[in-house]
Design a protein around this motif. Structure first.
Motif, PDB file in Angstrom:
ATOM      1  N   ILE A 328      89.127   0.771   9.951  1.00 36.20           N
ATOM      2  CA  ILE A 328      88.654   1.438  11.170  1.00 36.20           C
ATOM      3  C   ILE A 328      87.554   2.430  10.842  1.00 36.20           C
ATOM      4  O   ILE A 328      86.540   2.522  11.548  1.00 36.20           O
ATOM      5  CB  ILE A 328      89.834   2.138  11.880  1.00 36.20           C
ATOM      6  N   ALA A 333      86.978  -3.170  14.206  1.00 41.87           N
ATOM      7  CA  ALA A 333      87.935  -3.080  15.303  1.00 41.87           C
ATOM      8  C   ALA A 333      88.566  -4.445  15.516  1.00 41.87           C
ATOM      9  O   ALA A 333      87.905  -5.475  15.325  1.00 41.87           O
ATOM     10  CB  ALA A 333      87.249  -2.612  16.581  1.00 41.87           C
ATOM     11  N   TRP A 411      88.508   0.060  22.105  1.00 37.01           N
ATOM     12  CA  TRP A 411      87.555   0.004  20.991  1.00 37.01           C
ATOM     13  C   TRP A 411      86.122   0.287  21.419  1.00 37.01           C
ATOM     14  O   TRP A 411      85.288   0.647  20.590  1.00 37.01           O
ATOM     15  CB  TRP A 411      87.640  -1.361  20.304  1.00 37.01           C
ATOM     16  N   PRO A 416      82.131  -0.498  17.773  1.00 32.37           N
ATOM     17  CA  PRO A 416      82.316  -0.738  16.338  1.00 32.37           C
ATOM     18  C   PRO A 416      81.139  -1.480  15.714  1.00 32.37           C
ATOM     19  O   PRO A 416      80.302  -2.067  16.402  1.00 32.37           O
ATOM     20  CB  PRO A 416      83.569  -1.609  16.315  1.00 32.37           C
ATOM     21  N   LEU A 419      83.521  -6.356  15.514  1.00 27.25           N
ATOM     22  CA  LEU A 419      84.626  -6.567  16.453  1.00 27.25           C
ATOM     23  C   LEU A 419      85.275  -7.905  16.148  1.00 27.25           C
ATOM     24  O   LEU A 419      84.626  -8.951  16.209  1.00 27.25           O
ATOM     25  CB  LEU A 419      84.124  -6.552  17.899  1.00 27.25           C
TER      26      LEU A 419
END
Length: 495
Positions: A328, A333, A411, A416, A419
């Protein structure tokens, strides 16, 4: 089909926290009919099924069986009337055998002595009736999802069910298991069993159902012969507007786009020597049969499955293996396959679930800034089209489609670098599916590298710039965006 014999609801209504979920629903389903219940997520279809199956009590209305009023206040009452509910979440005991689960609480006995031979004879008769191939002595935890669902059906029939209420029965099945289940449904219907089917697979509904009922916002919109409908006409009734069935256009990956995700030689208990590279703005699809290692690959990349060999790098920086926290932090994510078991905290509120992954951004000295959190969640809820939802409501009270959107929102509060998405639209309606597809594509267009796993070949091919096909824990083929369904299937089965 005898129109007099069968089950009917009249004036049925249900509210949750004062909010109407079903309003004055009246419907007749004939004996031996296969009847589809369709609608958007939140339309009330699963609630109606649960009322008939005894899992939920209606606030108003009358239920009749073969013209006679009956009172159902529990699953036990439904079973006593020959009605059985088969939910999306199966209710089996995993450490017991198939035989024990089928006859759970109803073993043949005399003077307190269990008669195993009689149960086995009954089991053999049920197998002959359905055409299933199940080992009665197999422990349920070792079965595939499709086989476990067959056990649920056998359990219902062993209890004398003549009406089966099935909620999304094919949502987690592969192509072969779907075909087998639909064949069994037809066989049971021909023998006089009534099937009430909730499904988001419109072509499947039109293929197997005699009639379909459309619900919208808790209201009965239409009941008609399935033969008079097309997928487009069903969607128009479900959502009250036209919905584009086509996959949205995917912008091409920019020339010279840098590599964001690079995995080399990943090995775990379920996958062997997995190597993938995904560039900025690229969507990579992972296709294959259930059990091929698709989901396990995503879990390994996210640090949730123990990796015994290999490496993962984000933007050239190595990520500590087997650590979800480090994944993370690196910008990875995961939208997991099961939102209820792996993605959401069902006992917590909508706002708590959405804010969970990014608490640090809105915290100071160990305290969360509540105003900032509520504002951020409100903004992202609008962005993902999380409609008609109170931030303080428990996430468990949301429809499947809204739960899935909330999982994405969790998320997207801090977009991110990578993903990972496993079954992005399982159990959601057509309109929600279209929105989720758009979210994935929009995120990629902004530079996120995306890896998508889906059991729906049209989805994984239509969403992806490239498709890797997995079989027995390995990548066995790669195709570009113009891949055909037949080529992908052939690689999944034959290579």
């Amino acid at each position: 089909m005898d129109p007099i014999r069968g089950i009917s609801v009249t004036g049925t209504g249900k509210r949750y926290a004062g909010i109407p979920v079903l309003s004055d629903i009246s419907l007749k389903i004939a004996e031996g009919e296969i009847h589809g219940i369709l609608g958007e997520n939140g339309a009330g279809k699963s609630t109606l099924l649960k009322i008939i199956g005894g899992a939920v009590m209606a606030d108003s209305g009358t239920l009749r069986l073969n013209g006679m009023p009956i009172k159902i206040s529990s699953p036990r009452d439904s079973i006593a009337h020959g009605i059985s509910l088969i939910s999306q979440e199966l209710s089996l005991i995993p450490n017991r055998t198939v035989l024990e689960n089928v006859f759970l609480g109803r073993w043949a006995n005399t003077a307190g002595l269990v008669k195993g031979r009689r149960d086995r004879e009954h089991f053999t008769a049920l197998i002959r009736e359905t055409g299933f191939e199940l080992d009665p002595d197999m422990v349920v935890s070792r079965l595939s999802i499709g086989q476990a669902q067959q056990v649920e059906i056998l359990k219902a029939l062993a209890r004398g069910a003549t009406i089966l209420c099935m909620d999304e029965p094919t949502a987690v099945l592969n192509e072969m298991e779907k075909a087998n289940l639909l064949r069994v449904i037809r066989r049971l219907s021909a023998a006089g069993t009534t099937i009430i089917l909730v499904s988001h697979y419109l072509e499947e509904v039109l293929d197997i159902c005699d009639r379909v009922t459309i619900l919208r916002d808790g209201h009965h919109i239409s009941t008609a012969d399935a033969s008079g409908h097309t997928p487009e006409s069903l969607v128009s009734l479900m959502v009250g507007r036209e919905v584009d069935f086509l996959m949205p256009d995917i912008p091409p990956v920019r020339p010279g786009a840098v590599t964001v995700l690079e995995a080399r030689g990943i090995c775990s208990n379920s996958v062997q020597d997995i190597s993938i590279v995904v560039r900025r703005g690229e969507i990579l699809g992972l296709a294959g049969l259930v059990g091929s290692g698709r989901s396990e690959t995503l879990l390994a990349l996210f640090g949730a499955d123990k990796v015994s060999a290999g490496s993962v790098a984000i933007n050239g920086q190595r990520v500590q293996p087997n650590s979800i926290r480090d994944a993370i932090k690196a910008g990875i994510a995961l939208v997991p396959e099961s939102r209820k078991d792996q993605g959401l905290v069902m006992s917590r509120s909508v706002v708590e679930n959405i804010a969970l992954a990014t608490l640090g951004i809105r915290s100071a000295a160990g305290f969360v800034r509540g105003v900032a959190e509520n504002r951020a969640v409100a903004d992202i809820s609008i962005a993902v089209d999380l409609r008609g939802v109170r931030a303080g409501s428990p996430i468990a009270a949301l429809s499947g489609g809204n739960q899935q959107k909330a999982l994405f929102a969790k998320w997207l509060l801090a977009p991110p670098e990578v993903l990972l998405v496993d079954e992005p639209t399982r159990g959601v309606d057509v309109a929600a599916k279209s929105r989720i597809h758009s979210m994935i594509i929009e995120l990629a267009a902004k530079g996120t590298a995306v890896v998508v796993v889906s059991s729906e070949l049209e989805e994984v091919i239509g969403l992806s710039h490239r498709v890797n096909v997995m079989r027995r824990g390995r990548i066995v083929a790669e195709f570009d965006r113009n891949a055909s369904r037949d080529d992908v299937m052939a690689s999944a089965f034959l290579k």
